[in-house]
Enzyme design. Structure first.
Site, short mmCIF file in Angstrom:
data_model
loop_
_atom_site.label_atom_id
_atom_site.label_comp_id
_atom_site.label_asym_id
_atom_site.label_seq_id
_atom_site.Cartn_x
_atom_site.Cartn_y
_atom_site.Cartn_z
N GLU A 1 0.85 -1.28 0.12
CA GLU A 1 0.05 0.24 -0.01
C GLU A 1 0.90 1.15 -0.02
O GLU A 1 0.63 2.26 0.63
CB GLU A 1 -0.97 0.06 1.28
N GLU B 1 -6.47 -10.62 -0.75
CA GLU B 1 -7.06 -10.14 0.61
C GLU B 1 -8.69 -10.34 0.24
O GLU B 1 -9.51 -9.52 0.78
CB GLU B 1 -6.80 -8.95 1.28
N ASN C 1 1.71 -5.29 -2.93
CA ASN C 1 0.36 -5.58 -2.71
C ASN C 1 -0.33 -4.24 -2.29
O ASN C 1 -0.02 -3.26 -1.68
CB ASN C 1 0.30 -6.41 -1.40
N ASP D 1 -12.41 -10.32 -0.40
CA ASP D 1 -13.80 -10.37 0.60
C ASP D 1 -14.69 -9.27 -0.12
O ASP D 1 -14.32 -8.11 -0.78
CB ASP D 1 -13.69 -10.05 1.95
N HIS E 1 -10.68 -5.86 -2.07
CA HIS E 1 -11.85 -5.63 -0.99
C HIS E 1 -12.83 -5.02 -1.59
O HIS E 1 -12.74 -3.80 -2.08
CB HIS E 1 -11.25 -4.98 0.21
O1 G2I Z 1 -7.73 -3.47 6.55
C1 G2I Z 1 -7.75 -4.77 5.96
C2 G2I Z 1 -6.61 -5.00 5.12
C3 G2I Z 1 -5.92 -3.95 4.11
N1 G2I Z 1 -4.88 -4.62 3.65
C4 G2I Z 1 -3.67 -4.86 4.49
C5 G2I Z 1 -4.28 -5.93 5.55
O2 G2I Z 1 -3.24 -6.30 6.41
C6 G2I Z 1 -5.31 -5.35 6.25
O3 G2I Z 1 -5.85 -6.20 7.46
C7 G2I Z 1 -6.45 -5.74 8.57
C8 G2I Z 1 -6.81 -6.72 9.28
O4 G2I Z 1 -7.55 -7.72 8.72
C9 G2I Z 1 -7.16 -6.12 10.68
O5 G2I Z 1 -7.16 -7.37 11.69
O6 G2I Z 1 -5.30 -4.97 9.19
C10 G2I Z 1 -5.93 -4.14 10.11
C11 G2I Z 1 -4.77 -3.07 10.58
O7 G2I Z 1 -4.68 -2.20 9.89
C12 G2I Z 1 -6.17 -5.17 11.07
O8 G2I Z 1 -7.02 -4.59 12.41
C13 G2I Z 1 -6.34 -4.65 13.54
C14 G2I Z 1 -6.88 -3.79 14.57
O9 G2I Z 1 -6.86 -2.50 14.00
C15 G2I Z 1 -6.11 -3.64 15.72
O10 G2I Z 1 -6.99 -2.69 16.80
C16 G2I Z 1 -6.01 -4.87 16.23
O11 G2I Z 1 -5.23 -5.13 17.50
O12 G2I Z 1 -6.21 -6.12 14.16
C17 G2I Z 1 -5.23 -6.18 15.20
C18 G2I Z 1 -5.24 -7.22 15.74
O13 G2I Z 1 -6.70 -8.03 15.88
#
Ligand code: G2I
Length: 463
Positions: free
Chosen positions: A172, A280, A215, A282, A251
């Site tokens: 990104e 990714e 990515n 969904d 997404h």
């Molecule tokens: O945002 C969706 C995805 C976009 N592309 C990059 C991916 O890495 C990203 O994944 C998401 C995860 O699915 C989330 O689970 O990235 C987020 C963070 O930018 C993740 O969220 C984080 C929460 O913001 C935190 O508060 C939490 O501690 O997940 C963490 C672990 O559960």
């Protein structure tokens, strides 16, 4: 291919000599019954997304969170369906190096060892990203930041060397909108445009066996952002900067639908000489609309030779990063959604039935086809496909069966085959009319010629 000339309900399969000898004391009826019992444990794997994708030369993965692996339904769904995993958060900078040069891999290791135990591949996500970056990184001077970035890449890739099929080296790095500009980040702001190239060059020196990907999201169709990434990849390929793949996060929701030029966009990147991966995936929504969108994405990947695999961003809606949009293939109770059936059908697999709750989707809901191997012997096997009508009665059905080369079908019963290449399309012999929920089956004998892989049974269509 030899086929049973008597399409009219032969009661007993023709068996080749060895099969007949092995089974001579078993009646056809007992054989069929015994087969169902004996192979019940295999039924899940036959329908699994990973298996169906593998038959098309692709992987089918999911994002995984280490803290859910202890939940039985989560782990069993993961294990039964997917052949690649991406740690959802556990390999990110804040997770593995929250203080400088002090690495902690335990949560990510848990996912990697689970995957290895189950024979799944692992995508590495992600080495250099502006988000989930610990505060100490943004406080560094340019010189220190360069050294910290290269050290981070080196330490993390070394720890997982040989275990990762593809790494998201940089994630990104471009802005949304029409500028085509780079996103502001500590890396961009202090190291300038060259940071991406430097990250890829460092990554290649550490694990030459891993595919190195860029990515991003909102790059799924042709737009200013994807054009900017395209120009970067083109430049890298021309100058020999080591990049192997581009990840398209994919997404989607109603504000960001699957672009109409999705496949064309994947193809133009592939034409630059890189693999493309759906990383990714969904899609918010439900029912047949969601299913149809998933079908578009899978079909696009299958149509692009260098699209090497797809990853959905989670196993179940309940743990999705946007769970209220129910964007995944399994609902919160791990029931298969219409989107699941659509993906499996697009991959050429067949629904295992059982827990679809009458919600078959993707235009293939009129019947399902379930395969089981009913007997096997040295050099051959018998397969049986059960065709089951959905919520309405049907008068005919069609099921494609692909036997992997150099296998040959030597007999078919209770069905009428036509063959093109390795694909045998089977239609009814006498058994086309089925009431709602009723089933019939057809069978076939295969000579393995040294390849004992299972055939791929495609989606049942009916009218
Ligand atoms: O945002 C969706 C995805 C976009 N592309 C990059 C991916 O890495 C990203 O994944 C998401 C995860 O699915 C989330 O689970 O990235 C987020 C963070 O930018 C993740 O969220 C984080 C929460 O913001 C935190 O508060 C939490 O501690 O997940 C963490 C672990 O559960």
């Amino acid at each position: 291919m030899a086929q049973n000339p008597h399409g009219e309900a032969p009661a007993r399969p023709f068996l080749p000599a060895r099969g007949r000898r092995a089974l001579s004391f078993v009646t056809a009826g007992v054989l069929a019954a015994a087969g169902v019992v004996a192979l019940a444990g295999n039924a899940q794997a036959v329908g699994a997304l990973g298996d169906a994708a593998a038959a098309k030369g692709r992987y089918f993965g999911t994002a995984v969170a280490a803290n859910h692996l202890g939940e039985a339904a989560y782990a069993s769904t993961l294990d039964a369906q997917f052949d690649s995993v991406t740690p959802e958060n556990e390999m990110k900078w804040d997770a593995v190096e929250s203080s400088r040069n002090s690495f902690s891999f335990s949560a990510a290791d848990q996912i990697v060892s689970h995957a290895q135990t189950k024979g799944m591949k692992v995508r590495g996500h992600t080495l250099v990203w502006h988000s989930q970056l610990p505060g100490w990184v943004s406080g560094l001077s340019a010189t220190e930041l360069r050294s910290a970035m290269n050290n981070h890449i080196t330490q993390v890739m070394t720890h997982y060397k040989g275990k990762i099929h593809s790494w998201d080296v940089v994630n990104e790095a471009y802005q949304d909108g029409s500028s085509g500009a780079r996103r502001s980040s500590p890396f961009q702001d202090k190291l300038g445009n060259g940071f991406i190239e430097e990250a890829f060059r460092t990554a290649r020196t550490v694990d030459a066996g891993a595919k190195l990907c860029y990515n991003d999201y909102n790059t799924d169709g042709q737009n200013a952002k994807s054009n900017a990434v395209y120009d970067m990849v083109k430049d890298f390929k021309q100058r020999g900067v080591p990049i192997d793949c581009v990840g398209f996060q994919s997404h989607f929701n109603s504000n960001s639908p699957v672009p109409s030029d999705y496949q064309a966009n994947l193809q133009r990147f592939a034409d630059l000489g890189v693999d493309v991966q759906i990383t990714e995936l969904d899609i918010e929504g439900s029912g047949s609309a969601q299913a149809a969108n998933y079908t578009k994405v899978v079909n696009a990947c299958l149509a692009v030779t260098r699209c090497t695999g797809l990853t959905v961003w989670g196993v179940t809606d309940k743990y999705s990063w946007r769970s209220s949009g129910t964007p995944l293939l399994f609902d919160g109770d791990y029931n298969k959604k219409p989107a699941y059936d659509a993906v499996l059908a697009a991959l050429g697999g067949s629904s295992g039935g059982g827990d679809d709750g009458g919600e078959d989707g993707g235009g293939t809901g009129a019947c399902t086809a379930t395969y089981s191997q009913t007997s096997t012997w040295n050099g051959g096997y018998n397969g049986e496909v059960t065709v089951k009508a959905g919520g309405s009665g049907i008068t005919t059905w069609t099921v494609p069966v692909t036997v992997p080369s150099p296998q040959k079908v030597s007999a078919v019963w209770n069905g009428t085959p036509t063959t093109s290449g390795d694909v045998m399309t089977v239609r009814p012999a006498w058994n086309g009319t089925l009431a709602a929920g009723a089933s019939t089956s057809f069978g076939f004998t295969v000579t393995t010629n040294g390849n004992t892989s299972a055939p791929v049974v495609g989606a049942c269509t009916a009218s």
